[in-house]
Design an enzyme around this catalytic site. Structure first.
Site, PDB file in Angstrom:
ATOM      1  N   LYS A  91       0.969  -1.039   0.233  1.00 21.89           N
ATOM      2  CA  LYS A  91      -0.026   0.096  -0.082  1.00 21.89           C
ATOM      3  C   LYS A  91       0.890   1.318  -0.246  1.00 21.89           C
ATOM      4  O   LYS A  91       1.734   1.305   0.920  1.00 21.89           O
ATOM      5  CB  LYS A  91      -0.795  -0.042   1.453  1.00 21.89           C
TER       6      LYS A  91
HETATM    7  C1  E4P Z   1      -8.313   0.800   3.685  1.00 21.59           C
HETATM    8  O1  E4P Z   1      -7.408   0.342   3.108  1.00 21.59           O
HETATM    9  C2  E4P Z   1      -8.337   1.956   4.692  1.00 21.59           C
HETATM   10  O2  E4P Z   1      -7.236   1.770   5.528  1.00 21.59           O
HETATM   11  C3  E4P Z   1      -9.558   2.284   5.668  1.00 21.59           C
HETATM   12  O3  E4P Z   1     -10.547   1.931   4.824  1.00 21.59           O
HETATM   13  C4  E4P Z   1      -9.721   3.597   6.257  1.00 21.59           C
HETATM   14  O4  E4P Z   1     -10.786   3.501   6.907  1.00 21.59           O
HETATM   15  P1  E4P Z   1     -11.178   4.596   8.079  1.00 21.59           P
HETATM   16  O5  E4P Z   1     -11.375   6.109   7.337  1.00 21.59           O
HETATM   17  O6  E4P Z   1     -12.269   4.055   8.716  1.00 21.59           O
HETATM   18  O7  E4P Z   1      -9.934   4.981   8.890  1.00 21.59           O
END
Ligand code: E4P
Length: 221
Positions: A91
């Protein structure tokens, strides 16, 4: 449509896997921080071991996020993370440096998930750089009074216009309606917190219907 779980919690991942609905996992540093009891004793080595444990539970893409900001360091860390298991997806944030890292990692055959996507242009740039997945954060857009799912619709249109193979991974999912809308739009994947996965199953008419069936089942037993 593929369902990923958005957590680093091994119990939640195992529970979702048992339901037979789990196609992959997404993590980020904040989700990892939540499962760490003693930060002094965790560190990068333990993080890698934890990602390896997730890969043992789920036979699908597991996103592990880089923790550096410059392309050179992100690329080195990305190669290292990808070495944990063939299912690891690196990522990277959609920044100038992140896009460089995505391009370099793609050149090495390493899959990437472009994270923190808040505009169609960011998604387009990530796809052009060779990202395997883009993650629009719908809940965080809703939080600032912007229609998060509209972004997903825009990205799907753009990718369809140009036949990009990059998959749209709906992230920052907060409630079942996000999942319904993602499915209606034809998003490839939704990554869903465990709490929302549980909500997907629930319906009050299922509960009252089951109560009645259980009462009437006394004539059968
Ligand atoms: C996914 O890859 C993200 O890290 C995640 O969905 C972020 O979500 P949040 O806005 O609830 O922290």
């Amino acid at each position: 449509m593929k369902f990923f779980i958005d957590t680093a919690n091994l119990d939640e991942i195992s529970a979702a896997a048992e339901l037979g609905m789990l196609d992959g996992v997404t993590t980020n540093p904040s989700l990892v921080a939540k499962i760490v009891d003693d930060p002094e004793r965790f560190g990068y080595g333990e993080f890698k071991k934890h990602i390896a444990k997730i890969c043992e539970i789920v036979d699908g893409p597991v996103s592990a996020e880089v923790t550096t900001l410059m392309a050179d360091e992100m690329t080195v860390q990305g190669v290292d993370l990808a070495g944990i298991h063939p299912n690891v997806v690196v990522k990277c944030p959609v920044t100038i440096e992140g896009l460089k890292a995505i391009r370099r990692l793609a050149g090495k055959g390493i899959r990437t998930n472009a994270t923190l996507v808040f505009s169609p242009n960011q998604a387009l740039l990530a796809a052009k750089a060779g990202a395997s997945y883009v993650s629009p954060f719908v809940g965080r857009l809703d939080d600032i009074s912007t229609e998060g799912m509209a972004l997903v619709d825009q990205i799907l249109t753009v990718f369809d216009n140009y036949r990009f193979t990059t998959e749209v991974l709906v992230a920052s999912v907060r409630h079942p309606q996000h999942v319904v809308e993602a499915a209606m739009m034809g998003a490839h994947i939704a990554t869903i917190p465990f709490k929302v996965i549980e909500q997907l199953v629930k319906h009050p008419l299922t509960d009252t219907g089951l109560d009645r069936f259980m009462q009437d089942a006394s004539v059968i037993q």
